[in-house]
Design an enzyme around this catalytic site. Sequence first.
Site, mmCIF file in Angstrom:
data_model
loop_
_atom_site.group_PDB
_atom_site.id
_atom_site.type_symbol
_atom_site.label_atom_id
_atom_site.label_comp_id
_atom_site.label_asym_id
_atom_site.label_seq_id
_atom_site.Cartn_x
_atom_site.Cartn_y
_atom_site.Cartn_z
ATOM 1 N N ARG A 73 -1.435 20.460 3.585
ATOM 2 C CA ARG A 73 -2.837 20.033 4.307
ATOM 3 C C ARG A 73 -3.645 20.985 4.915
ATOM 4 O O ARG A 73 -4.826 20.836 4.571
ATOM 5 C CB ARG A 73 -2.462 18.775 5.220
ATOM 6 C CG ARG A 73 -2.062 17.509 4.218
ATOM 7 C CD ARG A 73 -1.575 16.569 4.832
ATOM 8 N NE ARG A 73 -1.369 15.411 4.005
ATOM 9 C CZ ARG A 73 -0.892 14.113 4.516
ATOM 10 N NH1 ARG A 73 -0.878 13.771 5.863
ATOM 11 N NH2 ARG A 73 -0.688 13.082 3.442
ATOM 12 N N LYS A 235 8.924 0.921 -4.643
ATOM 13 C CA LYS A 235 8.479 -0.487 -4.750
ATOM 14 C C LYS A 235 7.774 -0.485 -6.204
ATOM 15 O O LYS A 235 6.575 0.043 -5.908
ATOM 16 C CB LYS A 235 7.742 -1.085 -3.659
ATOM 17 C CG LYS A 235 9.057 -0.877 -2.370
ATOM 18 C CD LYS A 235 8.106 -1.843 -1.101
ATOM 19 C CE LYS A 235 9.062 -1.857 0.207
ATOM 20 N NZ LYS A 235 8.442 -2.365 1.301
ATOM 21 N N GLY A 392 1.596 12.066 -2.166
ATOM 22 C CA GLY A 392 2.747 11.537 -1.511
ATOM 23 C C GLY A 392 4.068 12.531 -1.783
ATOM 24 O O GLY A 392 3.899 13.629 -1.526
ATOM 25 N N GLY A 415 -2.239 7.405 0.433
ATOM 26 C CA GLY A 415 -2.777 6.379 0.315
ATOM 27 C C GLY A 415 -4.262 6.281 -0.639
ATOM 28 O O GLY A 415 -4.647 5.648 -1.420
#
Length: 435
Positions: A73, A235, A392, A415
């Site tokens: 980052r 998920k 992610g 996100g």
Amino acid sequence: MSDLNPLPSPLHGGVDSSRKKHASLDSKPPVRRDASAMAKLSIRDLDVSAQEVLMRVDFNCPLKDGVITDDTRIQGAVPSIRLLLAGGAKLVLCSHLGRPVSGPEAKFSLAPTATRLAEILGQPVLLAPDCIGSEVAALRAALLPGQVLLLENTRFYPAEEANEASFAQALAGSADCYVNDAFGTAHRAHASTEGVTHFVKKSAMGLLMERELEYLDGKLQNPAKPFLVIMGGAKVSDKIQVITALMEKADAFLVGGAMANTFRKAQGYQVGNSRVEADKLDLALDILAKAESKGVRFLLPADTRITQEFKEGATTQVTAPYEQGGETPDGWEGIDIGDVAIEEFSAEIAKAKTIIWNGPMGVFEIANFSKGTRAIAEAMAKSDAITIVGGGDSVTAVNQFGLDDQMTFISTGGGASLELLEGKVLPGVAALTDA
């Protein structure tokens, strides 16, 4: 801290050095599209000579014992930082790190980030003792063109996430303009991403922000076909909106990770002790039915690598293919896709012209559970397709395998990447000045 009093904290400096930038961020910035997501003022439109520029960066890097373990980052913001410094800006950087509960915590200080950034830039980076207050204002006022000041963690104040106007105004300070290059936080309407734009004359997107929008939005508007979507992670519920949105454009999906267990369980297969969203079985069946109705190929792992012990060095074995009666017995759990799945998935990747990957195929952090995720990364590296790693854990995996420089684009968003892929408007983008 509603009175916004500055926080006591020591002053930190950085070290001089240099390092090659992240390969996927070194190429030329994209040509701006005529689309709403990109119809915003760009950093390249600004005259920053002798101007104080407040720049929101995403320096929320992983740390271990106070040392940055992955500087992706930071590297992502370097092109914009260098551009502003070359233009003569007096540069003030702000970022969050972690999730402080109630005020400043030493483990969430941006001191290691100041040190690492100084090494990359090859010039001093001063860390302010706070992000607002009189002492910070004095440091900002003393900046000369070409100098860099990093403000301390904005989340040391609850007002940051609450987007309180008084905090946003204090953060904006005397800045002449604002640049947002923190794509990873663009989906949050916080004081440092949205609020400050109301207290500066001009707000522009940085090169990274522009590049993220170009690839996660622009390249996927009309993707080169076949368009392949690779989804992993834990998920189904976390990815349902992305799956639904991309199903309108994708030719095929490859699904791995623990979420594949939910689909197999919904189909009636035995999955042993594997992680499953038991309340999402109907949702999984609905997704499969929708894919079939749209003519989208939805490939689940043909087999699964399983173990009885969730630890490094644990013994593993691969189930027989599901279509041949293979199942995960009780006491065992799936931790990766199997060998047949690897072969089938790799063949699909070889045929694609556009690929987006979000989520690992298994627990890649453990070496003997990482074969499937590594194989997917290697197949993408060999591909001639446009390969987009959509944020992610997939980014962490690609970096871990040393394949980051062989991907077309690696997103720094988590996100934010997902919400953009879902078609949502990102507050941090919407708040910028229209072009």
